[in-house]
Motif scaffolding. Structure first.
Motif, PDB file in Angstrom:
ATOM      1  N   ILE A  49      -3.568   3.260  -6.802  1.00  0.00           N
ATOM      2  CA  ILE A  49      -2.368   3.218  -5.955  1.00  0.00           C
ATOM      3  C   ILE A  49      -1.416   2.105  -6.393  1.00  0.00           C
ATOM      4  O   ILE A  49      -0.225   2.359  -6.625  1.00  0.00           O
ATOM      5  CB  ILE A  49      -2.747   3.081  -4.473  1.00  0.00           C
ATOM      6  CG1 ILE A  49      -3.449   4.349  -3.991  1.00  0.00           C
ATOM      7  CG2 ILE A  49      -1.501   2.818  -3.619  1.00  0.00           C
ATOM      8  CD1 ILE A  49      -3.931   4.284  -2.558  1.00  0.00           C
ATOM      9  N   PRO A  50      -1.870   0.847  -6.522  1.00  0.00           N
ATOM     10  CA  PRO A  50      -0.925  -0.194  -6.947  1.00  0.00           C
ATOM     11  C   PRO A  50      -0.399   0.018  -8.362  1.00  0.00           C
ATOM     12  O   PRO A  50       0.719  -0.401  -8.670  1.00  0.00           O
ATOM     13  CB  PRO A  50      -1.741  -1.492  -6.850  1.00  0.00           C
ATOM     14  CG  PRO A  50      -3.170  -1.062  -6.872  1.00  0.00           C
ATOM     15  CD  PRO A  50      -3.200   0.280  -6.218  1.00  0.00           C
ATOM     16  N   ILE A  51      -1.166   0.685  -9.223  1.00  0.00           N
ATOM     17  CA  ILE A  51      -0.716   0.908 -10.605  1.00  0.00           C
ATOM     18  C   ILE A  51       0.480   1.856 -10.623  1.00  0.00           C
ATOM     19  O   ILE A  51       1.554   1.527 -11.141  1.00  0.00           O
ATOM     20  CB  ILE A  51      -1.862   1.446 -11.473  1.00  0.00           C
ATOM     21  CG1 ILE A  51      -2.939   0.371 -11.664  1.00  0.00           C
ATOM     22  CG2 ILE A  51      -1.327   1.905 -12.836  1.00  0.00           C
ATOM     23  CD1 ILE A  51      -4.149   0.842 -12.441  1.00  0.00           C
ATOM     24  N   TYR A  79      -0.197  -9.301   0.952  1.00  0.00           N
ATOM     25  CA  TYR A  79       0.028  -8.116   1.784  1.00  0.00           C
ATOM     26  C   TYR A  79      -1.186  -7.181   1.746  1.00  0.00           C
ATOM     27  O   TYR A  79      -1.053  -5.972   1.954  1.00  0.00           O
ATOM     28  CB  TYR A  79       1.280  -7.392   1.309  1.00  0.00           C
ATOM     29  CG  TYR A  79       2.509  -8.284   1.347  1.00  0.00           C
ATOM     30  CD1 TYR A  79       3.166  -8.550   2.537  1.00  0.00           C
ATOM     31  CD2 TYR A  79       2.970  -8.900   0.185  1.00  0.00           C
ATOM     32  CE1 TYR A  79       4.266  -9.395   2.579  1.00  0.00           C
ATOM     33  CE2 TYR A  79       4.068  -9.746   0.207  1.00  0.00           C
ATOM     34  CZ  TYR A  79       4.711  -9.992   1.413  1.00  0.00           C
ATOM     35  OH  TYR A  79       5.807 -10.832   1.452  1.00  0.00           O
ATOM     36  N   LYS A  80      -2.360  -7.773   1.491  1.00  0.00           N
ATOM     37  CA  LYS A  80      -3.632  -7.049   1.487  1.00  0.00           C
ATOM     38  C   LYS A  80      -3.658  -5.901   0.475  1.00  0.00           C
ATOM     39  O   LYS A  80      -4.388  -4.923   0.636  1.00  0.00           O
ATOM     40  CB  LYS A  80      -3.946  -6.498   2.898  1.00  0.00           C
ATOM     41  CG  LYS A  80      -3.788  -7.515   4.015  1.00  0.00           C
ATOM     42  CD  LYS A  80      -4.620  -8.766   3.781  1.00  0.00           C
ATOM     43  CE  LYS A  80      -4.417  -9.787   4.900  1.00  0.00           C
ATOM     44  NZ  LYS A  80      -5.119 -11.058   4.633  1.00  0.00           N
ATOM     45  N   LEU A  81      -2.845  -6.018  -0.582  1.00  0.00           N
ATOM     46  CA  LEU A  81      -2.815  -5.002  -1.624  1.00  0.00           C
ATOM     47  C   LEU A  81      -3.789  -5.414  -2.726  1.00  0.00           C
ATOM     48  O   LEU A  81      -3.650  -6.490  -3.324  1.00  0.00           O
ATOM     49  CB  LEU A  81      -1.409  -4.849  -2.194  1.00  0.00           C
ATOM     50  CG  LEU A  81      -1.188  -3.772  -3.256  1.00  0.00           C
ATOM     51  CD1 LEU A  81      -1.429  -2.398  -2.657  1.00  0.00           C
ATOM     52  CD2 LEU A  81       0.227  -3.862  -3.827  1.00  0.00           C
ATOM     53  N   VAL A  82      -4.780  -4.591  -2.996  1.00  0.00           N
ATOM     54  CA  VAL A  82      -5.785  -4.900  -4.018  1.00  0.00           C
ATOM     55  C   VAL A  82      -5.213  -4.543  -5.384  1.00  0.00           C
ATOM     56  O   VAL A  82      -5.019  -3.367  -5.704  1.00  0.00           O
ATOM     57  CB  VAL A  82      -7.083  -4.131  -3.772  1.00  0.00           C
ATOM     58  CG1 VAL A  82      -8.088  -4.430  -4.888  1.00  0.00           C
ATOM     59  CG2 VAL A  82      -7.680  -4.492  -2.421  1.00  0.00           C
ATOM     60  N   THR A  83      -4.925  -5.552  -6.182  1.00  0.00           N
ATOM     61  CA  THR A  83      -4.316  -5.336  -7.499  1.00  0.00           C
ATOM     62  C   THR A  83      -5.310  -5.561  -8.630  1.00  0.00           C
ATOM     63  O   THR A  83      -4.950  -5.429  -9.797  1.00  0.00           O
ATOM     64  CB  THR A  83      -3.128  -6.281  -7.688  1.00  0.00           C
ATOM     65  OG1 THR A  83      -3.592  -7.639  -7.594  1.00  0.00           O
ATOM     66  CG2 THR A  83      -2.066  -6.039  -6.631  1.00  0.00           C
ATOM     67  N   TYR A  84      -6.542  -5.890  -8.279  1.00  0.00           N
ATOM     68  CA  TYR A  84      -7.521  -6.237  -9.315  1.00  0.00           C
ATOM     69  C   TYR A  84      -7.916  -5.017 -10.134  1.00  0.00           C
ATOM     70  O   TYR A  84      -8.164  -3.937  -9.600  1.00  0.00           O
ATOM     71  CB  TYR A  84      -8.771  -6.851  -8.678  1.00  0.00           C
ATOM     72  CG  TYR A  84      -9.867  -7.130  -9.681  1.00  0.00           C
ATOM     73  CD1 TYR A  84      -9.837  -8.288 -10.442  1.00  0.00           C
ATOM     74  CD2 TYR A  84     -10.905  -6.236  -9.884  1.00  0.00           C
ATOM     75  CE1 TYR A  84     -10.827  -8.554 -11.375  1.00  0.00           C
ATOM     76  CE2 TYR A  84     -11.897  -6.489 -10.806  1.00  0.00           C
ATOM     77  CZ  TYR A  84     -11.851  -7.651 -11.551  1.00  0.00           C
ATOM     78  OH  TYR A  84     -12.832  -7.897 -12.470  1.00  0.00           O
TER      79      TYR A  84
END
Length: 537
Positions: free
Chosen positions: A361-363, A409-414
């Motif tokens: 999702i973040p990608i 913002y609790k977005l997991v970017t790892y």
């Protein structure tokens, strides 16, 4: 034989028409290019840039691909490449501007500025086009995103047209860009009359600007009567327990001298390290709900009975201060009784299986936002054309911002290092294959017409900025030699130079210097390539 010829040179009668032929050529270019890049001459290899040269060879002999398909793959590959770089450097981008990092980044900015100034000077002296000079500059500093940014900027200015001389200049200057940077670092060693033993000792003690970027472990014996009877909490408000005769500290190097002076004297840490009542363990943060939380919010000392001594992020140890925000993938070092450490493991997750699952999702959300940002036009005074960040700059900036502020913002970017490298390598392979296949027809005629002189121009752009900045950093900023060559390698975005630098010392000074300046240097290289095209192109 006829089938092989139709596969290599294309035929509509094949299944899939031009698509099958294009995919075959692309796969061959990437596979053969990677093999070529692994060949070493005098210990130096082309790396992934071997794909560019194989692509040039295929194109020169008429083995090309569908134009529209290659245009898409080249641009999408560029986006994947710069976005994965942004995600990697994002968490450390803004933290690199801390006190010690500012000094190192100032030197990196000087290297980039000198490179741009040298390029502009050669542009006026030689009379070559700026597109050629930007290609030579990108090759001279081994900066592939700069090559992509320049091509994108030129395409935006000229209604989608390509400039083959950008890729040709890059290809001509790249090999000596790798070798020249390493030779310059060796030359600085003799020019500055470096005492290797003294520099090794200084690097191990973080005696220069790096003292603000790392941590150091030391064991101190309490001999100061003024602190006798007090708890460690009363001294530094970081206590594990009541006062003891000896304590093991984790502190920033700049604080070591003051702490030793306050408490007593530094002693051998080995007896304390082997204390069986207390254990130390590195725990991986894998629970998404911890992403973005600060250490003070977790209250691990009261809930688990352990103390976090330091946090490792992207290979760099950070001091465990209460306001430090945790991120998925961080490795925390905890100290305490074995049962308490086990409790801490359950709190943090410590599950590699969770990290191995990709967060798509973040990608793709970030890529979409990056494309939108890159498409926005804005004006810069003195530039006749409106400026756009393009498909190189937009995704890079968004990735840096998401990598840095996503946890807020609790977005997991790892993403795991292997996943990030896979994304990056696939992207750069597609991009370089496209660039090589598009530039091959002009490459040999350009060299025959005097383009070999571009190698000398590239050598000047490689060597002059590194020499001048190296001398300046040594005498003005008083950097140790190993920190200096790490910074110069990072400012040149040159991994082979870093590999050479790291081999020269047992300390991690070159790696820390490289990691500190690499994010800003990469951003400035991409921006500079675009601006030169927009202003002079």
């Amino acid at each position: 034989m006829e089938l092989i010829e139709r596969l290599l040179f294309g035929s509509e009668s094949l299944w899939g028409g031009g698509v099958a032929h294009s995919v075959l050529i692309l796969a061959l270019v990437v596979a053969l290019g990677v093999m070529l890049g692994k060949l070493k001459v005098a210990g130096v290899s082309l790396g992934v840039t071997g794909i560019l040269f194989v692509g040039i060879g295929f194109s020169y002999f008429g083995m090309n691909v569908d134009e529209h398909l290659m245009h898409f793959l080249k641009e999408f590959g560029l986006i994947l490449f710069v976005y994965s770089i942004g995600l990697q450097v994002g968490p450390g981008f803004f933290s690199s501007f801390r006190k010690g990092g500012v000094t190192l980044n100032k030197l990196a900015v000087l290297v980039v500025a000198l490179g741009v100034a040298t390029t502009v000077a050669l542009y006026y002296i030689t009379g070559l086009s700026m597109t050629t000079m930007v290609g030579v500059m990108s090759g001279a500093v081994t900066n592939t995103p700069g090559l992509g940014a320049a091509q994108q900027a030129f395409s935006d200015m000229h209604a989608g047209a390509d400039a083959p001389d950008i890729a040709t200049g890059y290809a001509v200057a790249y090999p000596l860009g790798v070798v020249g940077a390493i030779l310059t670092l060796i030359g600085l060693r003799y020019l500055l009359r470096i005492d290797v033993k003294r520099e090794e000792a200084a690097a191990g003690q973080d005696s220069d600007a790096q003292k603000d970027l790392t941590t150091r472990r030391l064991s101190v014996e309490i001999v100061n009567a003024a602190v006798n009877g007090k708890t460690v909490a009363e001294i530094r408000d970081l206590a594990l327990r009541d006062f003891v005769d000896r304590i093991l500290l984790i502190a920033a190097p700049r604080d070591v001298e003051a702490l030793v002076a306050l408490l007593g004297r530094e002693v051998d840490a080995e007896p304390m390290v082997h204390d069986k009542a207390m254990i130390s363990r590195r725990i991986l943060i894998t629970k998404p709900e911890l992403n973005g939380k600060t250490l003070s919010e977790l209250r691990v000392r009261s809930t688990c009975g352990v103390t976090i001594t330091r946090i490792n992020r992207s290979g760099i140890d950070l001091v465990a201060s209460g306001n430090l925000q945790l991120q998925i993938g961080d490795r925390v070092t905890v100290v305490g009784p074995e049962l308490s450490v086990a409790h801490a493991e359950r709190l943090f997750g410590n599950s590699l299986k969770r990290l191995n699952h990709p967060n798509l999702i973040p990608i793709f959300t970030g890529i979409a936002l990056g494309v939108l940002l890159g498409s926005i036009s804005f004006w810069i005074p003195g530039i006749p054309q409106p400026v756009k960040l393009g498909l190189a700059g937009g995704p890079l900036i968004v990735a840096i911002l998401i990598g840095r502020y996503g946890p807020h913002y609790k977005l997991v970017t790892y993403t795991t290092m292997s996943a990030n490298l896979m994304l990056r390598e696939v992207g750069i392979s597609l991009f370089l294959a496209g660039v090589g296949l598009g530039a091959g027809e002009e490459f040999v005629p350009t060299l025959a017409a005097g383009g070999y002189v571009w190698i000398a121009y590239g050598a000047v752009i490689t060597v002059v900025p590194l020499l001048l900045a190296g001398i300046f950093g040594r005498f003005y900023y008083k950097l140790t030699y190993y920190t200096l060559i790490g910074v110069l390698s990072g400012a040149s975005t040159n991994p082979p130079a870093l590999a050479y630098s790291a081999e020269q010392t047992s300390s991690d000074a070159p790696s820390v210097g490289y990691a500190t300046v690499y994010p800003l240097s990469m951003f400035l290289r991409v921006l500079a390539a675009q601006l030169l095209i927009l202003i002079f192109g």
